[in-house]
Scaffold this motif. Structure first.
Motif, mmCIF file in Angstrom:
data_model
loop_
_atom_site.group_PDB
_atom_site.id
_atom_site.type_symbol
_atom_site.label_atom_id
_atom_site.label_comp_id
_atom_site.label_asym_id
_atom_site.label_seq_id
_atom_site.Cartn_x
_atom_site.Cartn_y
_atom_site.Cartn_z
ATOM 1 N N THR A 160 9.213 -51.881 -9.416
ATOM 2 C CA THR A 160 10.655 -51.905 -10.238
ATOM 3 C C THR A 160 10.673 -50.660 -9.069
ATOM 4 O O THR A 160 10.297 -49.010 -10.349
ATOM 5 N N THR A 161 12.610 -50.580 -9.137
ATOM 6 C CA THR A 161 12.823 -48.871 -9.263
ATOM 7 C C THR A 161 12.667 -48.379 -10.325
ATOM 8 O O THR A 161 13.437 -48.384 -11.039
ATOM 9 N N PRO A 162 12.225 -47.312 -9.648
ATOM 10 C CA PRO A 162 12.313 -46.433 -10.847
ATOM 11 C C PRO A 162 14.180 -45.095 -11.430
ATOM 12 O O PRO A 162 13.880 -44.392 -12.289
ATOM 13 N N GLU A 163 14.502 -45.758 -10.395
ATOM 14 C CA GLU A 163 16.284 -45.130 -10.501
ATOM 15 C C GLU A 163 16.417 -46.036 -12.079
ATOM 16 O O GLU A 163 17.708 -46.126 -12.730
ATOM 17 N N THR A 164 15.279 -47.141 -12.578
ATOM 18 C CA THR A 164 16.161 -47.539 -13.876
ATOM 19 C C THR A 164 16.128 -47.188 -14.907
ATOM 20 O O THR A 164 16.457 -47.538 -15.795
ATOM 21 N N VAL A 165 15.352 -46.279 -15.438
ATOM 22 C CA VAL A 165 15.968 -45.411 -16.059
ATOM 23 C C VAL A 165 17.271 -44.860 -16.219
ATOM 24 O O VAL A 165 18.109 -44.429 -17.397
ATOM 25 N N ASP A 166 18.174 -44.448 -15.076
ATOM 26 C CA ASP A 166 19.298 -44.651 -15.266
ATOM 27 C C ASP A 166 20.223 -45.417 -14.760
ATOM 28 O O ASP A 166 21.728 -45.638 -14.929
ATOM 29 N N LEU A 167 19.869 -46.699 -14.543
ATOM 30 C CA LEU A 167 20.728 -47.554 -14.653
ATOM 31 C C LEU A 167 20.639 -48.625 -15.492
ATOM 32 O O LEU A 167 21.658 -49.568 -15.502
ATOM 33 N N ALA A 168 19.378 -48.501 -16.429
ATOM 34 C CA ALA A 168 19.711 -49.326 -17.863
ATOM 35 C C ALA A 168 19.150 -48.883 -19.357
ATOM 36 O O ALA A 168 19.414 -47.163 -19.111
ATOM 37 N N SER A 169 18.605 -49.108 -19.645
ATOM 38 C CA SER A 169 18.360 -48.560 -21.210
ATOM 39 C C SER A 169 16.181 -49.002 -21.792
ATOM 40 O O SER A 169 16.531 -49.690 -22.874
ATOM 41 N N PRO A 170 15.908 -48.176 -21.003
ATOM 42 C CA PRO A 170 14.288 -48.257 -20.857
ATOM 43 C C PRO A 170 13.646 -47.789 -21.938
ATOM 44 O O PRO A 170 12.820 -48.072 -22.503
ATOM 45 N N GLY A 171 14.721 -47.158 -22.830
ATOM 46 C CA GLY A 171 13.772 -46.655 -23.917
ATOM 47 C C GLY A 171 12.980 -45.000 -23.499
ATOM 48 O O GLY A 171 12.219 -45.466 -22.250
ATOM 49 N N PRO A 172 12.967 -44.228 -24.221
ATOM 50 C CA PRO A 172 11.380 -42.750 -23.835
ATOM 51 C C PRO A 172 10.669 -43.592 -23.533
ATOM 52 O O PRO A 172 10.012 -42.304 -23.302
ATOM 53 N N ASP A 173 10.586 -44.243 -23.826
ATOM 54 C CA ASP A 173 8.638 -44.497 -24.123
ATOM 55 C C ASP A 173 8.778 -45.187 -22.596
ATOM 56 O O ASP A 173 7.071 -45.152 -22.702
ATOM 57 N N VAL A 174 9.298 -45.924 -21.703
ATOM 58 C CA VAL A 174 9.037 -46.854 -20.680
ATOM 59 C C VAL A 174 9.282 -45.495 -19.222
ATOM 60 O O VAL A 174 10.115 -45.006 -19.246
ATOM 61 N N THR A 175 7.898 -45.925 -18.581
ATOM 62 C CA THR A 175 8.211 -45.103 -17.536
ATOM 63 C C THR A 175 7.655 -46.040 -15.938
ATOM 64 O O THR A 175 7.010 -47.330 -16.519
ATOM 65 N N PHE A 176 8.414 -45.157 -15.278
ATOM 66 C CA PHE A 176 7.716 -45.944 -13.771
ATOM 67 C C PHE A 176 7.299 -45.280 -12.845
ATOM 68 O O PHE A 176 7.746 -44.288 -12.038
ATOM 69 N N ALA A 177 6.017 -45.783 -12.601
ATOM 70 C CA ALA A 177 5.133 -45.501 -11.670
ATOM 71 C C ALA A 177 5.485 -44.853 -10.426
ATOM 72 O O ALA A 177 6.604 -46.461 -9.956
ATOM 73 N N ASP A 178 5.601 -44.057 -9.101
ATOM 74 C CA ASP A 178 5.572 -43.656 -8.081
ATOM 75 C C ASP A 178 5.313 -45.094 -7.329
ATOM 76 O O ASP A 178 4.432 -45.715 -7.425
ATOM 77 N N PRO A 179 6.190 -46.547 -6.325
ATOM 78 C CA PRO A 179 6.091 -47.739 -5.749
ATOM 79 C C PRO A 179 4.738 -47.170 -5.093
ATOM 80 O O PRO A 179 4.443 -47.918 -4.944
ATOM 81 N N VAL A 180 5.476 -46.085 -3.994
ATOM 82 C CA VAL A 180 3.780 -46.174 -2.855
ATOM 83 C C VAL A 180 2.726 -45.872 -3.223
ATOM 84 O O VAL A 180 1.591 -46.900 -2.741
ATOM 85 N N ALA A 181 2.618 -45.001 -4.135
ATOM 86 C CA ALA A 181 1.446 -44.543 -4.703
ATOM 87 C C ALA A 181 0.639 -46.359 -5.485
ATOM 88 O O ALA A 181 -0.974 -46.819 -5.480
ATOM 89 N N THR A 182 1.865 -46.411 -6.330
ATOM 90 C CA THR A 182 1.099 -47.690 -6.955
ATOM 91 C C THR A 182 0.695 -48.946 -6.076
ATOM 92 O O THR A 182 0.183 -49.548 -6.755
ATOM 93 N N ALA A 183 1.277 -49.085 -4.838
ATOM 94 C CA ALA A 183 1.051 -50.343 -3.564
ATOM 95 C C ALA A 183 0.307 -50.394 -3.265
ATOM 96 O O ALA A 183 -0.828 -51.550 -3.151
ATOM 97 N N GLU A 184 -0.157 -48.915 -3.270
ATOM 98 C CA GLU A 184 -0.847 -48.426 -2.306
ATOM 99 C C GLU A 184 -2.530 -48.400 -2.982
ATOM 100 O O GLU A 184 -3.471 -49.306 -2.343
ATOM 101 N N LYS A 185 -2.581 -48.202 -4.284
ATOM 102 C CA LYS A 185 -3.736 -48.923 -4.916
ATOM 103 C C LYS A 185 -4.100 -50.338 -5.349
ATOM 104 O O LYS A 185 -5.007 -50.949 -5.470
ATOM 105 N N ALA A 186 -2.817 -51.304 -5.523
ATOM 106 C CA ALA A 186 -2.814 -52.327 -5.749
ATOM 107 C C ALA A 186 -3.195 -53.284 -4.119
ATOM 108 O O ALA A 186 -3.798 -53.916 -4.890
ATOM 109 N N ALA A 187 -2.722 -52.771 -3.920
ATOM 110 C CA ALA A 187 -3.334 -53.026 -2.258
ATOM 111 C C ALA A 187 -4.146 -53.435 -2.485
ATOM 112 O O ALA A 187 -4.661 -54.470 -1.845
ATOM 113 N N ALA A 188 -4.633 -52.074 -2.489
ATOM 114 C CA ALA A 188 -6.766 -51.976 -2.234
ATOM 115 C C ALA A 188 -7.422 -52.902 -3.214
ATOM 116 O O ALA A 188 -8.481 -53.106 -2.599
ATOM 117 N N ASP A 189 -7.134 -52.754 -4.658
ATOM 118 C CA ASP A 189 -7.452 -53.572 -5.879
ATOM 119 C C ASP A 189 -7.895 -54.922 -5.771
ATOM 120 O O ASP A 189 -8.810 -54.803 -5.871
#
Length: 502
Positions: A160-189
């Motif tokens: 999910t795009t990290p811009e969600t923080v500005d585009l919606a209301s996910p609240g202070p406890d919800v974060t969006f990890a870097d998509p590329v780093a996440t994808a790289e690890k996910a593919a390997a896993d």
């Protein structure tokens, strides 16, 4: 393209060449993909759940190993979502048999608690690989999914795009990890867990998606967010996004060649895709019956008249995001009065129906909820004049591109110069006929989305909050009540926002 080594010559040759060479018949894998699909009933004989269900049923009848995917933005914004916070969309996706969904930014329009509830109600898998709550996977989501089909295994992850923080209301406890780093690890896993083919299901910008599909180990990317049809196919893999509202449904079929030699496996994908227009398609009868039930419920709730307008009200995108608009004045006035504020600033991008109401029009609940579909609440702040000025500078900073942050105001008059650099555009501000005092304190009405920094309104972060989002009421309800009170809307364009050339 191969599951482990991209750029296979076999992909370019296609299935015909494969069979001619005497290789074994390939297995197949089919995706039926939609994204940005939040309106249940379609429009102008196009889209909607009944027609989507027809396409999906046909694909399941014609292909083996069919997976229904959704690239996110399903529970909001829409008329009925303003009433049930998207519960009907989850119900409909359950009924048609959606398999896997990405998380769109609009899944957080009603806050993290509602998102959690909707995900819990889903019979399908919600992929939220980079969506975290207090550092842990968001509740009722899945980070990785492995599915076996015949002799091959497919691994899925979601972004999910990290811009969600500005585009919606996910609240202070919800974060969006870097998509590329996440994808790289996910593919390997996923490869380590036995995936022959890796699929990213995303809700991000095309720029973000291009970085992900370019990663070694990611074979297919099914996306959303841009709301436009896109197909990119090269040595990196296949990237596909559909149009919005199921107007165009992607049916992507991959012939899968599995080769094993000396204990080594190589998977070669031979892709093909159809874009199926739903205009004029006869809707699936069973799904249409459920759509009709929701339509009747919506009509009963929203068809109630609340007043009339004596002036034309214009909520078209170019108007509401580029200059003072009578409809913007109406909403700003209603929210300011509701909480007793001196001034009000609302973001033009929160006004969504993109239409006009000629003078003499009878206004209904449906009209207001069409304009304000996000469920935002009015908040009351104590702010300095300097904060007001900073907020207005942000509001005018993207006027050239029609940014949703453009301000609609009440209780003040503003002159700005669009020829100046962003951050230096406000020429003058008056409140009750007096120049804005940067050291003075003012009470300001806005919405909880902007208070949380949405649309770049970070200036409100340090304000003294008198009524917060938990205590606040729905903006739409306040506007409805305001119109019911005045009976006839008579405030038009008054010169509240002008440029130096006006």
């Amino acid at each position: 393209m191969t599951g482990r080594n991209k750029g296979s010559v076999a992909a370019a040759l296609g299935l015909t060449a494969l069979l001619a060479s005497g290789a074994a018949q390939a297995e197949s894998l089919t995706f039926v993909h939609v994204n940005d699909f939040d309106r249940f009933d379609g429009q102008d004989d196009t889209g909607g759940f009944a027609r989507y269900a027809t396409v999906l049923k046909r694909a399941r009848a014609e292909h083996e190993n069919v997976i229904a995917t959704n690239g996110g933005d399903m529970i909001s914004p829409s008329l009925l979502s303003g009433l049930d916070k998207g519960a009907h969309m989850v119900d409909l996706n359950n009924k048609v048999g959606l398999d896997i969904a990405a998380i769109g930014n609009h899944e957080f329009d009603f806050g993290p608690d509602v998102a959690e509830q909707r995900f819990d109600e889903a019979d399908y898998t919600v992929l939220g690989t980079n969506v975290l709550k207090s550092g842990q996977p968001f509740p009722h989501t899945t980070s990785y999914l492995l599915r076996e089909f015949g002799t091959f295994t497919v691994g899925f992850f979601g972004l999910t795009t990290p811009e969600t923080v500005d585009l919606a209301s996910p609240g202070p406890d919800v974060t969006f990890a870097d998509p590329v780093a996440t994808a790289e690890k996910a593919a390997a896993d996923l490869r380590a867990e036995g995936a022959d083919i890796v699929v990213a299901l995303t809700h991000m910008t095309i720029a973000e998606d291009r970085k992900v599909i370019a990663l070694d180990g990611v074979d297919i990317l099914l996306g959303g967010h841009d709301g436009e049809l896109m197909t990119l196919y090269n040595d990196d893999g296949l990237l596909f996004k559909s149009d919005d509202q199921a107007a165009l449904v992607g049916v992507l079929t991959f012939d899968v060649e599995v080769e094993e030699e000396d204990g080594e496996r190589e998977i070669t994908l031979h892709p093909g895709w159809d874009v199926v227009p739903t205009r004029g398609i006869e809707g699936d009868a069973e799904t249409q019956a459920l759509v009709a039930e929701y339509g009747s419920h919506l009509d009963r709730e929203l068809g109630v008249a609340i007043g009339t307008t004596a002036v034309e009200l214009d909520s078209r995108r170019g108007t509401i995001r580029g200059r003072e608009a009578a409809f913007g004045n109406l909403i700003a006035d209603a929210t300011r009065e509701a909480v007793g504020a001196q001034i009000a600033i609302i973001n033009g991008g929160g006004i969504r129906a993109d239409t006009t109401y000629p003078a003499g029009t009878t206004l209904t609940r449906r009209d207001i909820l069409s304009e304000l579909p996000f469920g935002n609440k009015t908040v009351l702040l104590e702010v300095s004049g300097a904060t007001v000025l900073a907020a207005l500078e942000n509001g005018f900073s993207l006027v050239e591109s029609g940014g949703g942050r453009f301000p609609q105001v009440s209780g003040m008059d503003v002159v700005y110069d669009p020829s100046q650099p962003p951050g230096e555009r406000v020429v003058s501000v008056t409140v009750d006929g007096e120049d804005l005092d940067e050291d003075e304190t003012y009470t300001l009405a806005t919405n909880d989305f902007m208070l949380a920094g949405g649309d770049g309104y970070d200036a409100f972060a340090d304000s003294n909050v008198l009524i917060n989002g938990l205590a606040g009421r729905l903006m739409a309800s306040q506007v409805i009540e305001y119109i019911e009170k005045v009976g006839t809307v008579s405030t038009g364009v008054e010169g509240r926002i002008q440029t130096v050339d006006d």
